[in-house]
Write a protein that holds these residues in place. Structure first.
Motif, PDB file in Angstrom:
ATOM      1  N   GLU A  83      74.687  18.848 -84.563  1.00 25.66           N
ATOM      2  CA  GLU A  83      75.404  18.753 -83.295  1.00 25.66           C
ATOM      3  C   GLU A  83      74.844  19.731 -82.272  1.00 25.66           C
ATOM      4  OE1 GLU A  83      79.890  17.389 -84.707  1.00 25.66           O
ATOM      5  OE2 GLU A  83      79.338  19.503 -84.711  1.00 25.66           O
ATOM      6  N   THR A 113      80.279  15.468 -72.231  1.00 28.24           N
ATOM      7  CA  THR A 113      79.496  16.298 -71.313  1.00 28.24           C
ATOM      8  C   THR A 113      80.022  17.728 -71.297  1.00 28.24           C
ATOM      9  OG1 THR A 113      79.011  14.391 -69.908  1.00 28.24           O
ATOM     10  CG2 THR A 113      78.774  16.575 -68.916  1.00 28.24           C
ATOM     11  N   SER A 116      79.073  19.409 -74.526  1.00 26.63           N
ATOM     12  CA  SER A 116      77.641  19.704 -74.583  1.00 26.63           C
ATOM     13  C   SER A 116      77.314  20.980 -73.810  1.00 26.63           C
ATOM     14  CB  SER A 116      76.833  18.536 -74.020  1.00 26.63           C
ATOM     15  OG  SER A 116      76.965  17.396 -74.830  1.00 26.63           O
ATOM     16  N   THR A 165      71.485  18.265 -81.073  1.00 23.78           N
ATOM     17  CA  THR A 165      71.740  17.112 -80.190  1.00 23.78           C
ATOM     18  C   THR A 165      72.321  17.554 -78.862  1.00 23.78           C
ATOM     19  OG1 THR A 165      72.143  15.697 -82.114  1.00 23.78           O
ATOM     20  CG2 THR A 165      72.964  14.926 -79.994  1.00 23.78           C
ATOM     21  N   GLY A 166      73.267  18.495 -78.920  1.00 27.36           N
ATOM     22  CA  GLY A 166      73.883  18.998 -77.697  1.00 27.36           C
ATOM     23  C   GLY A 166      72.879  19.681 -76.789  1.00 27.36           C
ATOM     24  N   ARG A 192      70.788  17.049 -75.052  1.00 25.35           N
ATOM     25  CA  ARG A 192      71.545  16.260 -74.083  1.00 25.35           C
ATOM     26  C   ARG A 192      71.910  17.071 -72.843  1.00 25.35           C
ATOM     27  NH1 ARG A 192      77.019  14.436 -76.492  1.00 25.35           N
ATOM     28  NH2 ARG A 192      75.625  13.249 -77.867  1.00 25.35           N
ATOM     29  N   SER A 193      72.126  18.375 -73.001  1.00 22.66           N
ATOM     30  CA  SER A 193      72.753  19.135 -71.923  1.00 22.66           C
ATOM     31  C   SER A 193      71.894  20.264 -71.375  1.00 22.66           C
ATOM     32  CB  SER A 193      74.074  19.733 -72.425  1.00 22.66           C
ATOM     33  OG  SER A 193      73.824  20.667 -73.460  1.00 22.66           O
TER      34      SER A 193
END
Length: 393
Positions: free
Chosen positions: A83, A152, A155, A86-87, A90-91
């Motif tokens: 996580e 969002t 993240s 991935t976070g 993504r962010s």
């Protein structure tokens, strides 16, 4: 004489615990985080307050250190290594915007007040990081965990937490004044530790979980708490920060073990963290707050606007509606436990002036109250000030 001092210590400690319970109940009644009330409680019983506690200083100091370890351990338990990775992917863009917009005001104010590089680095962390605890509670209370903008928000919080893993060793090195090369070594150790833990957690996390897990709650608690304190102590000895060590242990524990550990440790976390906030309040002289109140209000206004913009921009990129963008920005406003952790490290090191504690306390009081309020009123305000929709003929 010893028996008399023990009796006084027990009376004072009992009064503190009972008072914190009453403050927590009041906070729950009015729907806000108890952190501001705990800080106020510390101000009342600390230096320059109404009553000074003379017999429990050592206990509260040690308990507050355990509180920091438990705060960061449970933060790590909230995320798996996958996580976090991935976070971050993504962010990262929103995370960088968040970092620049919210750390910069703290740096500028600290330099303007003449607190030097040390004060600037510490104040940057205070104004930068949102309170993931308050944010999570507000999202849950308002029933927004399933909203489109919530990933969002989470993240960005994950990005902030990862920044903290690198920031805390830097802060520790700066506060200790150990020099540039030693500071680089400390940061290198921290980054290497983060990398190793992420790799171990991704590939062998189940083995780490097996080591601390147990079907017997007493054994599980003893192994978990013992491991957290051991690793935090080793990390502190390496000048990496006890908080980072606890955070990394939390990341390495995964699956059902992490879930069970969080449930088991939450009451202890809340108890010791409350004492940490009280200790920070105890170390702040209330008479030092009025001179910095204007700066605290200015920082609150600027960083609230910065958090609103960050959330709006990030949620817009994720395809959220206008209301969703506003909710995302408002959710990030709250500051709390980690801002006080950073300020507490700076004050304990004696590397910042007394006004630093006063400014940090006042700022967090404002933001911890303002954050939940902003999350609740942002949609009604948006509807009030939005132009009416055009009706086609």
């Amino acid at each position: 004489m010893v028996a008399h001092e023990t009796a006084l210590a027990l009376i004072q400690l009992g009064a503190v615990f009972f008072g914190l319970g009453l403050l927590g109940r009041l906070a729950a009644r009015i729907g806000m985080s108890p952190i501001p009330l705990y800080l106020i409680g510390g101000l009342v019983f600390g230096t320059g307050g109404l009553v000074e506690l003379d017999h429990i200083d050592e206990f509260i100091h040690l308990a507050s250190e355990i509180g920091v370890v438990l705060l960061l351990l449970l933060l790590g338990l909230e995320y798996s290594a996958s996580e976090l990775v991935t976070g971050m992917r993504r962010s990262w863009a929103a995370g960088v915007v968040d970092l620049v917009l919210n750390a910069t005001p703290g740096v500028l104010v600290a330099l303007w007040l003449g607190w030097g590089v040390t004060g600037a680095v510490a104040m940057a962390g205070v104004t930068y990081i949102s309170s993931s605890g308050i944010v999570a509670k507000v999202l849950n209370d308002l029933g927004r965990l399933g909203n489109r903008e919530t990933p969002t928000i989470l993240s960005i919080l994950v990005f902030e937490d990862l920044v903290m893993a690198g920031y805390l060793p830097v802060l520790t090195a700066v506060l200790a004044g150990i020099g540039f090369l030693a500071g680089l070594q400390s940061v290198g150790i921290a980054l290497a530790a983060v990398t190793v833990v992420l790799v171990v957690a991704l590939r062998y996390g189940r083995y780490v979980s097996m080591i601390v897990d147990s079907d017997i709650r007493e054994i599980f608690l003893l192994k978990l708490l013992g491991a957290a304190l051991l690793i935090a102590g080793v990390a502190s000895a390496l000048q990496v920060s006890a908080a980072v060590g606890a955070f990394l242990l939390g990341i390495a524990i995964s699956g059902s073990t992490a879930h069970n550990a969080a449930k088991l440790l939450e009451p202890l976390r809340d108890l010791f963290a409350a004492l940490f906030f009280v200790l920070f309040g105890l170390s702040t002289d209330p008479s030092s707050i009025p001179p910095v109140l204007g700066w605290a209000v200015a920082l609150a206004v600027v960083t609230t606007a910065a958090k609103l913009f960050t959330g709006w921009w990030a949620a817009r990129r994720a395809g959220a509606s206008r209301n969703g963008r506003a909710r995302a920005g408002a959710a990030l406003v709250a500051h709390g436990e980690f801002s006080i952790v950073i300020a507490g490290l700076a004050v304990a090191a004696g590397a910042v002036p007394a006004e630093f504690a006063a400014l940090a306390t006042t700022y967090v009081l404002l933001m911890a109250v303002l954050g939940p309020i902003a999350a609740r009123v942002v949609e009604p305000l948006l509807r009030t000030f939005s132009p009416p929709a055009r009706v086609s003929a």
